[in-house]
Design a protein around this motif. Structure first.
Motif, short mmCIF file in Angstrom:
data_model
loop_
_atom_site.label_atom_id
_atom_site.label_comp_id
_atom_site.label_asym_id
_atom_site.label_seq_id
_atom_site.Cartn_x
_atom_site.Cartn_y
_atom_site.Cartn_z
N GLU A 1 5.13 -12.85 -21.53
CA GLU A 1 5.78 -12.43 -22.76
C GLU A 1 4.88 -12.76 -23.95
O GLU A 1 4.36 -13.87 -24.06
CB GLU A 1 7.12 -13.15 -22.92
N ARG B 1 0.37 -15.26 -24.79
CA ARG B 1 1.30 -14.86 -23.74
C ARG B 1 1.81 -16.09 -22.99
O ARG B 1 1.06 -17.02 -22.72
CB ARG B 1 0.63 -13.88 -22.76
N THR B 2 3.08 -16.07 -22.66
CA THR B 2 3.68 -17.13 -21.86
C THR B 2 3.32 -16.93 -20.40
O THR B 2 2.72 -15.92 -20.02
CB THR B 2 5.21 -17.11 -22.01
N GLU C 1 -0.55 -15.73 -31.74
CA GLU C 1 -0.22 -14.70 -30.77
C GLU C 1 -0.78 -15.13 -29.41
O GLU C 1 -1.98 -15.41 -29.29
CB GLU C 1 -0.78 -13.32 -31.16
N ASP D 1 6.46 -13.05 -34.40
CA ASP D 1 7.79 -13.15 -34.99
C ASP D 1 7.82 -12.65 -36.43
O ASP D 1 8.79 -12.01 -36.85
CB ASP D 1 8.27 -14.60 -34.94
N ARG E 1 -3.27 -18.98 -29.88
CA ARG E 1 -2.10 -19.82 -30.00
C ARG E 1 -2.20 -20.73 -31.23
O ARG E 1 -3.26 -21.30 -31.45
CB ARG E 1 -1.98 -20.66 -28.71
N TYR F 1 7.30 -22.91 -35.20
CA TYR F 1 5.93 -23.07 -34.70
C TYR F 1 5.19 -24.26 -35.32
O TYR F 1 4.21 -24.74 -34.72
CB TYR F 1 5.14 -21.79 -34.94
N VAL G 1 4.28 -13.87 -27.53
CA VAL G 1 5.02 -14.66 -28.51
C VAL G 1 4.04 -15.20 -29.55
O VAL G 1 2.83 -15.05 -29.43
CB VAL G 1 5.77 -15.84 -27.83
#
Length: 308
Positions: free
Chosen positions: A90, A85-86, A83, A97, A80, A305, A92
């Motif tokens: 998901e 995961r939520t 890359e 992006d 983070r 971000y 993110v």
């Protein structure tokens, strides 16, 4: 110093340097181990097609808006905000992006991330487990002997995070103490260089992923964590009552950068990594990176971000 201060300091430097990239951790790491990892696919597909190029079969022309098919991207997850995961599972992040903008919108592929241990990610690429690496990976000479890099797309720094009540106020104060790093990263390299500066009076504890190093810090198993500034800023922002950056001048200030308000051990650039026989794709990616900077897509993603 609050979250917005940390993140905006990073954002201002990155935006000012344009395509000058980053070096980095979990990303940022050396990623040059010998084992072949990364056999679990994020989002579906297996080891790639029969040619070993790490992309699924499909329409390769990409003309008329038609998809060229899937392209597999090796990445160390979680890292983070690049890359991760939520809670809804998901995938993110900034790299996710940027990959969609470059490989999806510009080049007509269906990008899929494939979770891979960072310390073996380069061998996995060269073994054909995926087509490219996008994992906050620092461009350096050691890696460039094994892979080719895109133009840089992000700038980062190695930094030191300690507990709020720590007596450590400078890099020199780590003499006789232990630091946590992620295996195979430039954070580990920076720690090894600091150990030399301290005449060997530093213990380095390496972890498979950076969250484990942060956990060790919180549990007083190490005195500090050396890691990329943006990833460390996420951790500091979420635990501002418990941890802090070590402040002071460093490499960014020495190089005349608009230095962030914490000690920087290095100035680094991130790039997308390719096998050394994949020149056509690398050139296409460089053109796509230039395009998303010119049309404002890069700045939109960056602001999401890194602008607080």
């Amino acid at each position: 110093m609050d979250r917005r201060t940390y993140i905006k300091s990073t954002a201002g430097i990155g935006a000012g340097l344009g395509l000058a990239g980053c070096i980095g951790g979990g990303g940022g790491g050396e990623g040059d181990g010998n084992a072949s990892e990364g056999t679990t696919t994020e989002g579906g597909s297996g080891e790639g097609n029969a040619s070993g190029n790490g992309s699924a079969s499909g329409n390769e022309s990409g003309s008329g808006g038609e998809s060229k098919g899937q392209i597999l991207i090796g990445s160390d997850i979680p890292y983070r905000p690049f890359e991760y995961r939520t809670n809804e599972d998901e995938l993110v992040g900034f790299d996710v992006d940027i990959a969609e903008a470059v490989f999806g919108e510009q080049l007509g592929y269906d990008p899929e991330f494939k979770q891979t241990s960072f310390d073996t990610i380069i061998p996995s690429l060269n073994n054909g487990n995926f087509r490219v690496i996008m994992s906050a990976m620092t461009i350096n000479d050691t890696r460039a002997e094994k892979v080719d890099f895109s133009d840089p797309y992000f700038t980062a720094y190695q930094t030191i995070v300690v507990l709020q009540n720590s007596e450590v106020q400078s890099a020199e104060d780590l003499a006789g103490k232990s630091v946590g790093v992620q295996k195979g990263t430039t954070g580990q390299t920076a720690a090894e260089e600091l150990k030399e500066e301290l005449d060997g009076d530093l213990t380095i504890k390496s972890y498979d992923q950076i969250p484990a190093a942060f956990s060790a810090l919180m549990n007083n198993q190490v005195s500090a964590v050396i890691n990329d500034n943006t990833v460390s800023a996420e951790f500091v922002n979420q635990n501002e009552d418990a941890v802090r950056f070590v402040e002071g001048d460093g490499e960014a200030a020495a190089e005349g950068e608009n230095a962030p308000p914490y000690l920087t051990l290095t100035v680094e650039e991130y790039g997308i990594a390719f096998r050394q026989d994949d020149d056509e794709l690398r050139e296409q990616v460089n053109e796509a990176l230039a395009t998303i900077r010119e049309n404002g897509t890069y700045d939109e993603i960056y602001s999401e971000y890194f602008s607080g």
